[in-house]
Design a protein around this motif. Structure first.
Motif, PDB file in Angstrom:
ATOM      1  N   TYR A 133       0.828  -1.210   0.000  1.00 38.10           N
ATOM      2  CA  TYR A 133       0.000   0.000   0.000  1.00 38.10           C
ATOM      3  C   TYR A 133       0.860   1.257   0.000  1.00 38.10           C
ATOM      4  CZ  TYR A 133      -3.015   3.677   1.862  1.00 38.10           C
ATOM      5  OH  TYR A 133      -3.679   4.863   2.054  1.00 38.10           O
ATOM      6  N   GLN A 134       1.930   1.253   0.776  1.00 36.46           N
ATOM      7  CA  GLN A 134       2.806   2.424   0.850  1.00 36.46           C
ATOM      8  C   GLN A 134       3.475   2.715  -0.494  1.00 36.46           C
ATOM      9  OE1 GLN A 134       3.296   4.578   3.425  1.00 36.46           O
ATOM     10  NE2 GLN A 134       1.757   3.473   4.615  1.00 36.46           N
ATOM     11  N   GLU A 135       3.824   1.667  -1.230  1.00 33.33           N
ATOM     12  CA  GLU A 135       4.482   1.862  -2.517  1.00 33.33           C
ATOM     13  C   GLU A 135       3.560   2.494  -3.548  1.00 33.33           C
ATOM     14  OE1 GLU A 135       5.874  -2.006  -3.517  1.00 33.33           O
ATOM     15  OE2 GLU A 135       7.707  -1.840  -2.294  1.00 33.33           O
ATOM     16  N   GLN A 136       2.241   2.369  -3.341  1.00 29.06           N
ATOM     17  CA  GLN A 136       1.285   2.986  -4.258  1.00 29.06           C
ATOM     18  C   GLN A 136       1.096   4.476  -3.984  1.00 29.06           C
ATOM     19  OE1 GLN A 136      -2.347   0.711  -3.985  1.00 29.06           O
ATOM     20  NE2 GLN A 136      -1.361  -1.219  -4.560  1.00 29.06           N
ATOM     21  N   LEU A 137       1.513   4.935  -2.811  1.00 35.27           N
ATOM     22  CA  LEU A 137       1.348   6.339  -2.444  1.00 35.27           C
ATOM     23  C   LEU A 137       2.496   7.182  -2.981  1.00 35.27           C
ATOM     24  CD1 LEU A 137       0.376   5.926   1.334  1.00 35.27           C
ATOM     25  CD2 LEU A 137      -1.180   6.327  -0.590  1.00 35.27           C
ATOM     26  N   PRO A 138       2.275   8.471  -3.213  1.00 34.64           N
ATOM     27  CA  PRO A 138       3.412   9.355  -3.534  1.00 34.64           C
ATOM     28  C   PRO A 138       4.347   9.432  -2.345  1.00 34.64           C
ATOM     29  CG  PRO A 138       1.397  10.623  -3.173  1.00 34.64           C
ATOM     30  CD  PRO A 138       0.984   9.186  -3.222  1.00 34.64           C
ATOM     31  N   MET A 139       5.608   9.748  -2.597  1.00 32.31           N
ATOM     32  CA  MET A 139       6.605   9.700  -1.536  1.00 32.31           C
ATOM     33  C   MET A 139       6.262  10.620  -0.367  1.00 32.31           C
ATOM     34  SD  MET A 139      10.243   9.363  -3.528  1.00 32.31           S
ATOM     35  CE  MET A 139      10.579   7.968  -4.591  1.00 32.31           C
ATOM     36  N   VAL A 140       5.661  11.782  -0.675  1.00 35.77           N
ATOM     37  CA  VAL A 140       5.358  12.740   0.396  1.00 35.77           C
ATOM     38  C   VAL A 140       4.265  12.233   1.328  1.00 35.77           C
ATOM     39  CG1 VAL A 140       6.084  14.736  -0.954  1.00 35.77           C
ATOM     40  CG2 VAL A 140       3.736  13.937  -1.135  1.00 35.77           C
ATOM     41  N   ALA A 141       3.479  11.245   0.883  1.00 37.36           N
ATOM     42  CA  ALA A 141       2.354  10.749   1.694  1.00 37.36           C
ATOM     43  C   ALA A 141       2.680   9.454   2.424  1.00 37.36           C
ATOM     44  CB  ALA A 141       1.128  10.539   0.802  1.00 37.36           C
ATOM     45  N   ARG A 142       3.895   8.954   2.276  1.00 44.38           N
ATOM     46  CA  ARG A 142       4.231   7.676   2.902  1.00 44.38           C
ATOM     47  C   ARG A 142       4.497   7.844   4.398  1.00 44.38           C
ATOM     48  NH1 ARG A 142       8.090   5.067  -1.893  1.00 44.38           N
ATOM     49  NH2 ARG A 142       6.461   5.152  -3.507  1.00 44.38           N
ATOM     50  N   SER A 143       4.420   6.743   5.109  1.00 46.99           N
ATOM     51  CA  SER A 143       4.485   6.762   6.565  1.00 46.99           C
ATOM     52  C   SER A 143       5.861   7.142   7.081  1.00 46.99           C
ATOM     53  CB  SER A 143       4.113   5.385   7.125  1.00 46.99           C
ATOM     54  OG  SER A 143       2.783   5.047   6.802  1.00 46.99           O
ATOM     55  N   THR A 144       5.868   7.774   8.260  1.00 48.34           N
ATOM     56  CA  THR A 144       7.109   7.974   9.001  1.00 48.34           C
ATOM     57  C   THR A 144       7.423   6.680   9.756  1.00 48.34           C
ATOM     58  OG1 THR A 144       5.883   8.817  10.899  1.00 48.34           O
ATOM     59  CG2 THR A 144       6.617  10.434   9.258  1.00 48.34           C
ATOM     60  N   ALA A 145       8.552   6.663  10.457  1.00 50.12           N
ATOM     61  CA  ALA A 145       8.941   5.450  11.190  1.00 50.12           C
ATOM     62  C   ALA A 145       7.927   5.119  12.273  1.00 50.12           C
ATOM     63  CB  ALA A 145      10.336   5.631  11.784  1.00 50.12           C
ATOM     64  N   SER A 146       7.480   6.138  13.027  1.00 48.29           N
ATOM     65  CA  SER A 146       6.506   5.884  14.093  1.00 48.29           C
ATOM     66  C   SER A 146       5.172   5.414  13.531  1.00 48.29           C
ATOM     67  CB  SER A 146       6.310   7.149  14.929  1.00 48.29           C
ATOM     68  OG  SER A 146       5.850   8.226  14.122  1.00 48.29           O
ATOM     69  N   LYS A 147       4.764   5.984  12.393  1.00 45.75           N
ATOM     70  CA  LYS A 147       3.515   5.566  11.761  1.00 45.75           C
ATOM     71  C   LYS A 147       3.637   4.145  11.221  1.00 45.75           C
ATOM     72  CE  LYS A 147      -0.658   6.327  10.118  1.00 45.75           C
ATOM     73  NZ  LYS A 147      -1.820   6.418  11.034  1.00 45.75           N
ATOM     74  N   ALA A 148       4.813   3.784  10.703  1.00 48.85           N
ATOM     75  CA  ALA A 148       5.026   2.427  10.193  1.00 48.85           C
ATOM     76  C   ALA A 148       4.889   1.406  11.323  1.00 48.85           C
ATOM     77  CB  ALA A 148       6.405   2.323   9.540  1.00 48.85           C
ATOM     78  N   ILE A 149       5.385   1.740  12.521  1.00 51.25           N
ATOM     79  CA  ILE A 149       5.245   0.840  13.667  1.00 51.25           C
ATOM     80  C   ILE A 149       3.774   0.683  14.026  1.00 51.25           C
ATOM     81  CG2 ILE A 149       5.771   0.532  16.116  1.00 51.25           C
ATOM     82  CD1 ILE A 149       8.388   2.043  15.600  1.00 51.25           C
ATOM     83  N   LYS A 150       3.052   1.787  14.049  1.00 49.27           N
ATOM     84  CA  LYS A 150       1.629   1.748  14.403  1.00 49.27           C
ATOM     85  C   LYS A 150       0.830   0.946  13.382  1.00 49.27           C
ATOM     86  CE  LYS A 150      -2.284   4.767  15.503  1.00 49.27           C
ATOM     87  NZ  LYS A 150      -2.748   6.180  15.612  1.00 49.27           N
ATOM     88  N   ASN A 151       1.188   1.069  12.089  1.00 46.29           N
ATOM     89  CA  ASN A 151       0.446   0.377  11.040  1.00 46.29           C
ATOM     90  C   ASN A 151       0.718  -1.124  11.022  1.00 46.29           C
ATOM     91  OD1 ASN A 151      -0.613   2.817  10.245  1.00 46.29           O
ATOM     92  ND2 ASN A 151       0.722   3.058   8.469  1.00 46.29           N
ATOM     93  N   ASN A 152       1.922  -1.526  11.408  1.00 45.21           N
ATOM     94  CA  ASN A 152       2.336  -2.910  11.208  1.00 45.21           C
ATOM     95  C   ASN A 152       2.473  -3.721  12.495  1.00 45.21           C
ATOM     96  OD1 ASN A 152       2.934  -2.983   8.183  1.00 45.21           O
ATOM     97  ND2 ASN A 152       4.098  -1.192   8.823  1.00 45.21           N
ATOM     98  N   LEU A 153       2.226  -3.098  13.623  1.00 41.22           N
ATOM     99  CA  LEU A 153       2.247  -3.832  14.882  1.00 41.22           C
ATOM    100  C   LEU A 153       0.913  -3.611  15.581  1.00 41.22           C
ATOM    101  CD1 LEU A 153       3.972  -5.580  16.783  1.00 41.22           C
ATOM    102  CD2 LEU A 153       4.663  -3.471  17.943  1.00 41.22           C
ATOM    103  N   ARG A 154       0.073  -4.632  15.570  1.00 40.62           N
ATOM    104  CA  ARG A 154      -1.260  -4.511  16.135  1.00 40.62           C
ATOM    105  C   ARG A 154      -1.212  -4.507  17.666  1.00 40.62           C
ATOM    106  NH1 ARG A 154      -1.923  -3.546  11.438  1.00 40.62           N
ATOM    107  NH2 ARG A 154      -3.368  -4.572   9.985  1.00 40.62           N
ATOM    108  N   GLN A 155      -2.185  -3.819  18.234  1.00 42.05           N
ATOM    109  CA  GLN A 155      -2.305  -3.815  19.680  1.00 42.05           C
ATOM    110  C   GLN A 155      -2.521  -5.219  20.220  1.00 42.05           C
ATOM    111  OE1 GLN A 155      -1.892  -1.169  21.623  1.00 42.05           O
ATOM    112  NE2 GLN A 155      -2.312  -2.261  23.545  1.00 42.05           N
ATOM    113  N   SER A 156      -3.289  -6.019  19.470  1.00 38.12           N
ATOM    114  CA  SER A 156      -3.551  -7.393  19.911  1.00 38.12           C
ATOM    115  C   SER A 156      -2.278  -8.229  19.948  1.00 38.12           C
ATOM    116  CB  SER A 156      -4.580  -8.048  18.984  1.00 38.12           C
ATOM    117  OG  SER A 156      -4.120  -8.059  17.633  1.00 38.12           O
TER     118      SER A 156
END
Length: 250
Positions: A133-156
């Motif tokens: 999904y991130q590769e489909q976005l323009p570079m300016v809209a891609r996740s930061t490091a903290s956002k990448a952790i939030k997106n890929n590590l579930r609370q569960s």
């Protein structure tokens, strides 16, 4: 594993969808990632082939993490008895609703229970992250490091995993992958990141013929090593008088 595009929102091959509909399940999966995460539907699918091993009243069709872990613990014990091999990371990815995990799991189950091979296998390299999904976005809209952790590590995941070192390892892997993606982005678009060319990259490059033409008549010519088929050029050395000077001899 790179997933092929299909007209269905479920992201599953047509033969898998038709197979699921033929089982007359209690409900048809519309959102595969959500509907398969608690394991109830997976248990119901296996109950059609192993009715003696699956009594559906012992499974909870709830959405809590406790219900998911309980259902999948029973299913995995059945897998162990029957020597059914499903990768642990695929099961964990399905429990925690990771991208692509449930789709891959139901395809594996289809092949195991029907003993068929899929005409269109939606497999490939899958890391169960949002990288596609991130590769489909323009570079300016891609996740930061903290956002990448939030997106890929579930609370569960953090609740289900009591070992802190395991969670730290997952976070480190996410950050490392994010940094690698950023490095590739810098190579693709150095101007956006303000990357200046090095002195070596800015220096003009001259061809070998140009460099020879710039050599003046006074420039020494470095002798080249002998090559087959060429005549050797004799090099003459001036003899030096080795007799000591009278002053030095004194």
């Amino acid at each position: 594993m790179a997933y092929a595009q299909t007209p269905k929102k479920t992201g599953l091959p047509r033969e898998v969808l038709e197979w699921l509909q033929s089982l007359d399940l209690s409900f048809s999966p519309k959102n595969v990632r959500r509907d398969l995460s608690n394991g109830y539907l997976v248990a119901e699918i296996f109950s059609w082939y192993y009715p003696e091993d699956f009594t559906m009243h012992s499974y909870d069709n709830g959405t809590s993490l406790a219900a998911k872990l309980s259902n999948w613990a029973q299913i995995e014990r059945f897998f162990t008895r029957q020597q059914i091999l499903l990768p642990k990371e695929v099961i964990d990815g399905t429990i925690h609703c990771k991208p692509g995990a449930a789709e891959l799991l139901v395809q594996e189950v289809y092949c195991i229970l029907t003993n068929r091979r899929l005409k269109t296998w939606l497999g490939g390299d899958v890391d169960f992250s949002d990288r596609g999904y991130q590769e489909q976005l323009p570079m300016v809209a891609r996740s930061t490091a903290s956002k990448a952790i939030k997106n890929n590590l579930r609370q569960s995941e953090m609740v289900a995993e009591p070992n802190i070192s395991t969670i730290q390892g997952k976070i480190q892997a996410i950050v490392q992958r994010h940094l690698e993606d950023r490095r590739l982005e810098r190579l693709q678009d150095p101007k956006r990141f303000g990357v200046k060319p090095t002195l070596g990259e800015r220096a003009a490059r001259l061809s070998s013929s140009s460099s020879r033409s710039m050599q003046g008549p006074d420039c020494p010519v470095v002798p080249q090593p002998d090559s087959p088929g060429k005549s050797r050029t004799s090099v003459h050395f001036k003899e030096m008088n080795n007799h000591q000077s009278p002053k030095l001899a004194a």
